[in-house]
Design an enzyme around this catalytic site. Structure first.
Site, mmCIF file in Angstrom:
data_model
loop_
_atom_site.group_PDB
_atom_site.id
_atom_site.type_symbol
_atom_site.label_atom_id
_atom_site.label_comp_id
_atom_site.label_asym_id
_atom_site.label_seq_id
_atom_site.Cartn_x
_atom_site.Cartn_y
_atom_site.Cartn_z
ATOM 1 N N LYS A 1 46.687 43.575 41.960
ATOM 2 C CA LYS A 1 47.119 42.449 42.799
ATOM 3 C C LYS A 1 48.423 42.721 43.546
ATOM 4 O O LYS A 1 48.678 42.110 44.580
ATOM 5 C CB LYS A 1 47.263 41.187 41.948
ATOM 6 C CG LYS A 1 45.928 40.648 41.522
ATOM 7 C CD LYS A 1 46.060 39.349 40.761
ATOM 8 C CE LYS A 1 44.683 38.928 40.287
ATOM 9 N NZ LYS A 1 44.700 37.710 39.504
ATOM 10 N N ALA B 1 49.282 37.578 37.854
ATOM 11 C CA ALA B 1 48.911 36.174 37.668
ATOM 12 C C ALA B 1 50.134 35.350 37.248
ATOM 13 O O ALA B 1 50.302 34.204 37.685
ATOM 14 C CB ALA B 1 47.815 36.065 36.624
ATOM 15 N N THR C 1 41.459 41.921 41.386
ATOM 16 C CA THR C 1 41.877 41.531 40.041
ATOM 17 C C THR C 1 42.629 42.673 39.375
ATOM 18 O O THR C 1 42.981 43.668 40.024
ATOM 19 C CB THR C 1 40.669 41.000 39.219
ATOM 20 O OG1 THR C 1 41.157 40.496 37.978
ATOM 21 C CG2 THR C 1 39.637 42.072 38.943
ATOM 22 N N GLY D 1 54.358 35.945 30.421
ATOM 23 C CA GLY D 1 53.787 37.007 31.243
ATOM 24 C C GLY D 1 54.436 37.031 32.607
ATOM 25 O O GLY D 1 54.817 35.980 33.152
ATOM 26 N N SER E 1 32.616 40.111 34.957
ATOM 27 C CA SER E 1 33.227 39.236 35.963
ATOM 28 C C SER E 1 32.204 38.206 36.439
ATOM 29 O O SER E 1 31.054 38.537 36.718
ATOM 30 C CB SER E 1 33.702 40.068 37.158
ATOM 31 O OG SER E 1 34.006 39.203 38.232
ATOM 32 N N ASN F 1 45.356 38.238 45.754
ATOM 33 C CA ASN F 1 44.052 38.357 45.084
ATOM 34 C C ASN F 1 42.882 38.187 46.042
ATOM 35 O O ASN F 1 41.739 38.165 45.624
ATOM 36 C CB ASN F 1 43.940 37.353 43.926
ATOM 37 C CG ASN F 1 43.678 35.939 44.425
ATOM 38 O OD1 ASN F 1 44.082 35.577 45.530
ATOM 39 N ND2 ASN F 1 43.012 35.144 43.631
HETATM 40 P P1 NAP Z 1 48.820 42.246 35.079
HETATM 41 O O1 NAP Z 1 49.408 42.143 36.419
HETATM 42 O O2 NAP Z 1 48.327 43.576 34.588
HETATM 43 O O3 NAP Z 1 49.903 41.688 34.031
HETATM 44 C C1 NAP Z 1 49.652 41.737 32.655
HETATM 45 C C2 NAP Z 1 50.708 40.902 31.920
HETATM 46 O O4 NAP Z 1 50.300 40.816 30.546
HETATM 47 C C3 NAP Z 1 52.115 41.534 31.912
HETATM 48 O O5 NAP Z 1 53.062 40.506 31.899
HETATM 49 C C4 NAP Z 1 52.110 42.305 30.582
HETATM 50 O O6 NAP Z 1 53.393 42.485 30.067
HETATM 51 C C5 NAP Z 1 51.375 41.331 29.717
HETATM 52 N N1 NAP Z 1 50.738 41.935 28.546
HETATM 53 C C6 NAP Z 1 49.679 42.778 28.536
HETATM 54 N N2 NAP Z 1 49.342 43.058 27.264
HETATM 55 C C7 NAP Z 1 50.203 42.381 26.468
HETATM 56 C C8 NAP Z 1 50.369 42.268 25.067
HETATM 57 N N3 NAP Z 1 49.560 42.906 24.231
HETATM 58 N N4 NAP Z 1 51.349 41.467 24.602
HETATM 59 C C9 NAP Z 1 52.163 40.812 25.443
HETATM 60 N N5 NAP Z 1 52.086 40.887 26.780
HETATM 61 C C10 NAP Z 1 51.102 41.664 27.291
HETATM 62 O O7 NAP Z 1 47.570 41.258 34.902
HETATM 63 P P2 NAP Z 1 47.330 39.858 35.641
HETATM 64 O O8 NAP Z 1 46.591 40.061 36.899
HETATM 65 O O9 NAP Z 1 48.601 39.104 35.664
HETATM 66 O O10 NAP Z 1 46.297 39.141 34.631
HETATM 67 C C11 NAP Z 1 46.686 38.735 33.345
HETATM 68 C C12 NAP Z 1 45.587 37.904 32.667
HETATM 69 O O11 NAP Z 1 45.309 36.743 33.418
HETATM 70 C C13 NAP Z 1 44.257 38.624 32.534
HETATM 71 O O12 NAP Z 1 43.706 38.340 31.271
HETATM 72 C C14 NAP Z 1 43.401 38.012 33.607
HETATM 73 O O13 NAP Z 1 42.001 38.034 33.280
HETATM 74 C C15 NAP Z 1 43.914 36.594 33.620
HETATM 75 N N6 NAP Z 1 43.691 35.953 34.928
HETATM 76 C C16 NAP Z 1 42.938 34.835 34.948
HETATM 77 C C17 NAP Z 1 42.728 34.194 36.156
HETATM 78 C C18 NAP Z 1 41.879 32.979 36.196
HETATM 79 O O14 NAP Z 1 41.404 32.632 37.283
HETATM 80 N N7 NAP Z 1 41.686 32.293 35.092
HETATM 81 C C19 NAP Z 1 43.306 34.676 37.337
HETATM 82 C C20 NAP Z 1 44.085 35.814 37.261
HETATM 83 C C21 NAP Z 1 44.278 36.451 36.050
HETATM 84 P P3 NAP Z 1 54.279 43.767 30.458
HETATM 85 O O15 NAP Z 1 54.980 43.418 31.741
HETATM 86 O O16 NAP Z 1 55.197 43.933 29.308
HETATM 87 O O17 NAP Z 1 53.334 44.922 30.615
#
Ligand code: NAP
Length: 494
Positions: A289, A355, A285, A351, A240, A310
């Site tokens: 969240k 996020a 994170t 997704g 991180s 967050n």
């Molecule tokens: P989360 O709440 O755990 O949600 C994960 C999402 O990814 C769900 O929609 C899940 O689908 C989907 N998913 C996981 N594995 C998958 C796969 N193999 N194929 C297709 N869909 C898949 O996580 P989050 O907090 O939203 O974060 C998601 C990503 O965004 C992470 O990589 C995180 O590092 C990134 N992020 C970046 C920032 C930034 O500032 N750039 C900020 C926040 C998050 P299901 O509903 O089917 O499980």
């Protein structure tokens, strides 16, 4: 409150290399520990010369392998080497709780060394930690030391609770490994006599950082009871960038605060820790969240609308929740459209996790028509119902729908994120080259999905831009100050 010392644990093969390492780091340390078990035999016999060579207070430690050290000789040999080192007048000598060596304690005292009576647990945190530490010293001059390995949030909580039960007298208590790391930086707040660091990438124990990082990034020497402790919770947290971003911001503005990683497997236990060390701010994170919302006294509109939080800020002992992902996501996106989405913009969000929700809410707030595509259809449908959007499951059949919502395509799933770099959740979709494509995954900086979009001629936005912008907004919540502009321009930050 007594300030903890920074002790450089020196694990070199020769005494002259050990002196060199100390001299290279002298401005960052208060004392050193000679890990004599790393010395080659012909140097170990000369260890009594070392305190004079070092020129700063030194701890003599000859650790056997059962306690995490390198010494493999007999116990009789080990005790004999310790005796030979004593005339060198070490300031401290580390002797394990189980050592059997009649007369050695008195000899160490006579030689002017204070005994550190230590125990190590590389497998966890003993349930009777406080009692064990209390039982360690064999005289009132001895300093008890416990180095334990918390592997869960509950372990870390028990470690911190145990330290609070201890008498005020000198003691060294630290958690090893990634979960225990905050105890190393917060040694002064927790009342530990010293905290260990290692140099030259030679980690004398799991969780050590180098002396410069401890001072210049974490501001170890300026930490006191009044320091605001902030941190990030989630799992996994390795890699991180948030500690780097926030700590560098604090240091540049001279803000009395420190930011630490708290790998977390249980939110209830984490909030007990947050209460014990009076945390000021928390970044949240994956995967917390949504779950974290119930730990907040109140959340603002952004959290209610996006259903994800967050950022938590503590006021009068209660946490208040915000969502900086929304504005952090919108800032680089709107930047590509001169500050405003064109009327009639149609966007796809892949997704529907924490996020994803923030991105859908942000796009809807800016007037875009949104299609939500998610692996678990139910989640896509629920989210679409909330904002009156279109939705689809994730799979080959949805490419035509995406094509109809393709002015902007935002990838928000963790597919493609380390360690699954090769994954492209939209591998079946053929880019036209006119789309603005945003992948919010920031590790790796360019995902397989984004690279494909770039090759097709699309304008692309990298996840690190969102990471940076949401962190700057979070920084303002934690400190009331704008993130310093000079640092924003520093490419090493994200
Ligand atoms: P989360 O709440 O755990 O949600 C994960 C999402 O990814 C769900 O929609 C899940 O689908 C989907 N998913 C996981 N594995 C998958 C796969 N193999 N194929 C297709 N869909 C898949 O996580 P989050 O907090 O939203 O974060 C998601 C990503 O965004 C992470 O990589 C995180 O590092 C990134 N992020 C970046 C920032 C930034 O500032 N750039 C900020 C926040 C998050 P299901 O509903 O089917 O499980």
């Amino acid at each position: 409150m007594k300030k903890s010392l920074i002790c450089l644990s020196v694990a070199e093969k020769t005494l002259s290399e050990a002196v060199k390492t100390i001299n290279e780091n002298k401005k960052y340390i208060d004392c050193a520990e000679l890990r004599a078990d790393f010395l080659v035999p012909q140097e170990l016999v000369k260890a009594n010369k070392f305190p004079k060579m070092a020129g700063i207070p030194v701890i003599f430690t000859l650790r056997k392998s059962a306690d995490g050290g390198q010494f493999v000789g007999t116990e009789t040999d080990r005790i004999s080497f310790i005796r030979k080192a004593l005339p060198g007048r070490y300031s401290y000598i580390d002797l394990e709780e189980g050592i059997v060596a009649p007369g050695l304690d008195a000899e160490a005292e006579t030689a002017g060394s204070r005994i550190i009576r230590s125990f190590h647990d590389f497998n966890g945190v003993p349930s009777d930690l406080a009692q064990r530490i209390r039982a360690l010293p064999r005289s009132s001059r001895e300093i008890p030391k416990a180095a334990v390995m918390p592997v869960s949030t509950s372990d870390l909580m028990r470690l911190i609770l145990a330290v609070r039960e201890m008498p005020q007298s000198d003691k060294i208590v630290l958690g090893m490994g990634a979960v225990g790391f905050p105890t190393r930086v917060l040694a002064t707040i927790l009342g530990s006599f010293l905290s260990y660091v290692s140099a030259n990438g030679r980690l004398a124990a799991p969780g050590h950082v180098d002396p410069e990082t401890m001072n210049t990034l974490y501001g170890f020497r300026s930490i006191s009871e009044s320091t605001s402790v902030c941190g990030i919770i989630g799992s996994p947290l390795a890699g991180s960038r948030s500690p780097l971003i926030h700590n560098r911001g604090f240091r540049m503005l001279g803000i009395d605060a420190v930011y630490l990683p708290f790998p977390t497997d249980n939110l209830g236990d984490f909030f007990e820790i947050a209460r014990l060390i009076r945390m000021k701010g928390v970044s949240v994170t994956i995967p917390y969240k949504e779950e974290v919302i119930r730990f907040a006294r109140e959340v603002d509109r952004s959290v209610r609308e996006a259903g994800a939080c967050n950022t938590l800020v503590c006021r009068n002992g209660e946490f208040f929740g915000y969502n900086t992902d929304i504005d952090g996501f919108l800032a680089p996106l709107l930047g590509r459209f001169s500050g405003k989405l064109p009327a009639g913009t149609r966007a796809t969000v892949v997704g529907a996790g924490g996020a994803g929700k923030a991105c859908v809410y942000g796009l809807a707030r800016e007037g875009a028509k949104v299609l939500i595509v998610n692996r678990t259809e139910e989640k896509a449908r629920e989210l679409a119902a909330r904002y009156g959007c279109e939705w689809s499951g994730l799979g080959e059949g949805c490419d035509r729908k995406i094509a109809a919502y393709s002015d902007v395509i935002v990838q928000t799933t963790s597919a493609g994120m380390e360690p699954n770099e090769g994954e492209d959740p939209l591998s079946f979709y053929k880019f036209k080259g006119t789309e603005v494509v945003f992948d919010i995954v920031y590790k790796p900086p360019v995902t397989a999905f984004l690279s494909r979009a770039q090759k097709a001629g699309c304008r692309v936005i990298m996840g690190k831009e969102m990471l940076r912008d949401q962190a700057y907004i979070q920084f303002k919540h934690f400190t009331g100050r704008e993130f310093p502009q000079e640092l924003k321009d520093d490419p090493s930050l994200v």
